[in-house]
Design an enzyme around this catalytic site. Structure first.
Site, PDB file in Angstrom:
ATOM      1  N   GLU A   1       0.818  -1.222   0.000  1.00 39.47           N
ATOM      2  CA  GLU A   1       0.000   0.000   0.000  1.00 39.47           C
ATOM      3  C   GLU A   1       0.853   1.274   0.000  1.00 39.47           C
ATOM      4  O   GLU A   1       0.540   2.243   0.673  1.00 39.47           O
ATOM      5  CB  GLU A   1      -1.010   0.006   1.153  1.00 39.47           C
ATOM      6  CG  GLU A   1      -2.090  -1.053   0.988  1.00 39.47           C
ATOM      7  CD  GLU A   1      -3.364  -0.754   1.764  1.00 39.47           C
ATOM      8  OE1 GLU A   1      -3.585   0.400   2.155  1.00 39.47           O
ATOM      9  OE2 GLU A   1      -4.144  -1.702   1.984  1.00 39.47           O
TER      10      GLU A   1
ATOM     11  N   HIS B   1      -2.645  -1.821  10.026  1.00 39.24           N
ATOM     12  CA  HIS B   1      -2.059  -3.130  10.325  1.00 39.24           C
ATOM     13  C   HIS B   1      -0.879  -2.913  11.256  1.00 39.24           C
ATOM     14  O   HIS B   1      -0.346  -1.800  11.349  1.00 39.24           O
ATOM     15  CB  HIS B   1      -1.530  -3.803   9.049  1.00 39.24           C
ATOM     16  CG  HIS B   1      -2.575  -4.440   8.207  1.00 39.24           C
ATOM     17  ND1 HIS B   1      -2.541  -5.770   7.835  1.00 39.24           N
ATOM     18  CD2 HIS B   1      -3.692  -3.934   7.638  1.00 39.24           C
ATOM     19  CE1 HIS B   1      -3.585  -6.047   7.083  1.00 39.24           C
ATOM     20  NE2 HIS B   1      -4.299  -4.944   6.941  1.00 39.24           N
TER      21      HIS B   1
END
Length: 416
Positions: free
Chosen positions: A51, A287
């Site tokens: 990402e 995360h």
């Protein structure tokens, strides 16, 4: 700062940095803080990122860390953006390769974006750590996200197909003599079909379980948030993550991995990292990061062990049934629905033309409105027609190819 990797071990970090432009909260502050910590505490030999979707974010990381990690690569191929995959390394990079998944959701789900970024597996081949060492192949991937635990929004079939492709790539490099490390946000829980495919077909083992033992999902749900991270390896949906604090305590799970070829690599340590908070900002990402240290063994002609024949055949059957069910239901009705929208839009536009002729004599200004809305209806219909005719056919052929490959593998296994 020293960038030389000494000895026969390699320490790796994999981290989904949640770098969606305009969407991710406090993206600049988080990624800048990550880069500063990475530079000030250069403990890792290889850093695999997911990402990283903007040039600005990647440049900020590289500029700050270039004296620590001189070898870098961000993967570019995609539709609107690249797949968001990148790597920083102290070990010289020998060669790179990107494999884009043929099965990757649908362009109709534009609000989710997985199809548009071109989800992939990025292959980075590293120079051997020492003379006679197995060369290392780092496979970094970010598989299609689940937007629900069940149903069509779970995209379970899509991830199962992607897992098959990943396993095929990993197996190819393993047979070529590379020590394969598959890392990333694989969006698949331990024990799920994609997880079992990657282990069974590529012969990869879970580095977390090599150190900490098998993951018990029931026990994980009952643990405290701290133990879910320390003992269960939870990297996602932890209540200790400021961006996921609204999740239930039982939703924490392990989605970030380092799966390895244990004939050429030996796991020495595994832990969840970047769990602390950035003052005034919050967690580094939605995360947590995962880190593992491996001893790189000498070159070997051995191939990773596989599960028993019966277990592999069962996985083949599960995958075949899942894909066949998807093709007969979701792919089929999606194609029919999109093509129905196309033909209805054509009919409506033609009807609007007749209305425009009549209205132009009674209220000429109103004909402009009918022309505008008729054109809008036709434009959306044409888009649906393209997706229904081109994409749905392409997806059907890609999934049919998966079924044929599985059949080939099953036939070979049964003949042995």
């Amino acid at each position: 700062m020293s960038t030389h990797v000494q000895g026969d071990s390699i320490k790796l970090l994999t981290f989904n940095l949640w770098g969606l432009k305009y969407v991710s909260k406090q993206r600049h502050e988080r990624i800048a803080a990550f880069a500063r910590k990475l530079r000030s505490q250069p403990d890792y030999d290889v850093v695999a990122l997911q990402e990283i979707w903007t040039d600005e974010d990647w440049k900020s990381i590289v500029d700050l860390c270039q004296d620590v990690y001189p070898y870098t690569r961000r993967y570019s191929s995609g539709i609107l953006t690249g797949p968001g995959l990148a790597i920083l390394s102290k070990v010289p990079i020998k060669r790179t390769f990107l494999y884009r998944f043929p099965v990757n959701g649908t362009p109709a789900a534009f609000y989710r974006g997985d199809w548009y970024v071109g989800k992939s597996v990025a292959v980075t081949l590293l120079e051997p750590l020492y003379e006679g060492a197995s060369p290392v192949a780092v496979l970094n991937s970010h598989m299609h996200a689940p937007y629900a635990l069940t149903g069509s929004s779970a995209y379970a079939c899509v991830r199962a197909c992607q897992a098959w492709d990943i396993a095929s790539v990993a197996q190819t490099y393993s047979e070529a003599g590379y020590a394969v490390i598959l890392v990333g946000d694989l969006n698949s829980r331990p024990g799920s079909l994609p997880y079992r495919i990657m282990q069974s077909e590529a012969g990869l083992t879970d580095s977390w379980e090599e150190i900490h033992g098998l993951t018990d999902a029931d026990k994980l749900r009952q643990m405290s948030p701290e133990d879910q991270i320390k003992l269960g390896g939870a990297t996602c949906d932890s209540t200790l993550n400021t961006w996921r604090a609204d999740r239930g305590p039982d939703e924490a799970c392990r989605l970030d991995y380092a799966l390895i070829d244990n004939t050429r690599l030996r796991a020495l340590d595994a832990s969840v990292q970047f769990t602390e908070k950035i003052p005034g900002v919050g967690s580094y990402s939605d995360h947590f990061a995962y880190s593992a240290t491996f001893k790189v063994l000498a070159k070997s002609n051995m191939l990773p062990s596989r599960p028993p024949k019966s277990e592999r055949l069962q996985i083949y059957q599960e995958l075949t049934d899942l894909v066949a069910e998807y093709l007969s239901s979701r792919n089929s009705w999606q194609s029919r629905l999109l093509l129905l929208h196309f033909w209805l839009s054509v009919f409506v536009f033609i009807a609007f033309l007749a209305v425009i002729v009549v209205v132009s004599f009674l209220a000429p200004w109103a004909s402009i409105l009918f022309l505008f809305f008729g054109g809008l209806v036709l434009a959306t219909g044409l888009l649906s027609g393209q997706i229904g005719f081109l994409f749905c056919r392409s997806e059907r052929r890609a999934m049919t190819e998966i079924i044929l490959q599985v059949a080939d593998a099953a036939r070979l296994l049964q003949d042995r």
